[in-house]
Design an enzyme around this catalytic site. Sequence first.
Site, mmCIF file in Angstrom:
data_model
loop_
_atom_site.group_PDB
_atom_site.id
_atom_site.type_symbol
_atom_site.label_atom_id
_atom_site.label_comp_id
_atom_site.label_asym_id
_atom_site.label_seq_id
_atom_site.Cartn_x
_atom_site.Cartn_y
_atom_site.Cartn_z
ATOM 1 C CE LYS A 145 -3.234 2.687 2.722
ATOM 2 N NZ LYS A 145 -4.014 2.838 3.960
ATOM 3 C CB ALA B 231 -8.339 7.496 3.590
ATOM 4 N N GLY B 232 -11.098 7.947 5.249
ATOM 5 C CA GLY B 232 -12.175 8.900 5.451
ATOM 6 C C GLY B 232 -13.543 8.284 5.702
#
Lengths: 262, 72
Positions: free
Chosen positions: A96, A184-185
């Site tokens: 990643k 993400a988020g």
Amino acid sequence: MWQLAEKSLSSRFLLGTAQYPSLHILQEAILASQAGVITVSLKRQANSDTHKNAFWEAIKQLGCHLLPNTAGCHTAEDAIKTAEIARELFNTHWIKLEVIGDHYNLQPHPMELEKAAKALILKGFEVFPYCTDDLILCQRLVDSGCRILMPWASPIGSGKGLLNPYALETLRHRLPNTTLIVDAGIGKPSHAVQAMEMGFDGVLLNTAVSLAKHPVQMAKAFRDGIIAGRNAFEAGPMPERNVAHPSTSLLDTPFWHQEISA
Amino acid sequence: MGVLLKMIISLNNEPCEITASMLLSELLEKKGYTNACYAVTVNRCFVPRSEHSVTTLVEKDCVEIITPMQGG
């Protein structure tokens, strides 16, 4: 089953391993999530550390595929070095790729990200770049050889959900042959459902589970949400309309011919 | 019998006295790194496992052991 790089997976849920209240809860959350892929990182050992790594002992028995990250890297050079270390440490060519460009919102650095991705692909890595939702950057990453992209929904750890659904939908539309994973988020299962309904191939999240009041229960909620979202995408949602349309046919109902009084 | 020369390197950011010309693999064995759950950098450069036994340490080398940790 679906295909992620060379692996066949049953779950479209990828789960991070950081910030859990305990190793036991981490293990229970991973099991409850049914995630087939978990993210890990690497650190310099302090002399005070014992040689036995409790975290490693806890996760290696779970049988998940490992996706090491390059967290903390701000240049392509550092990210490449970190990826090479991770490849040996975790015995995987998956990485990643995180190359951060801004400290405030942890936004990926597009130029350094592309540079690192190109170099790592040449070195035989399967690169999972953590990127923004910028279409041109994503196209450049695909042109560089990335088969998988991981655009953010919103800044890491913010829990704000999909800040720019239009951009994410555009990515899905413009890159139909690329594996797209929202990373993400994500804060709530409804965010994950929204991404999956758009046709994203998977969801990667960490904080939304680890910082939940009950992480194991939240892992189950995300597991079910991701399945529901994918099912909805495959089922094909009805077209949206601007006017009401009765779901019950009014023809031959007892009072169908009556005028509506003003 | 010759006297074994000593030198100082840094191991995990702390001074460490070793025999001059010690191999990286010898240092790792001496310090108990016998499992597979670590990687090594010398002077911030990654040294693959295949090169541990041909990497000779020199004075002031900075050796760091890298291990798994939680990540998102």
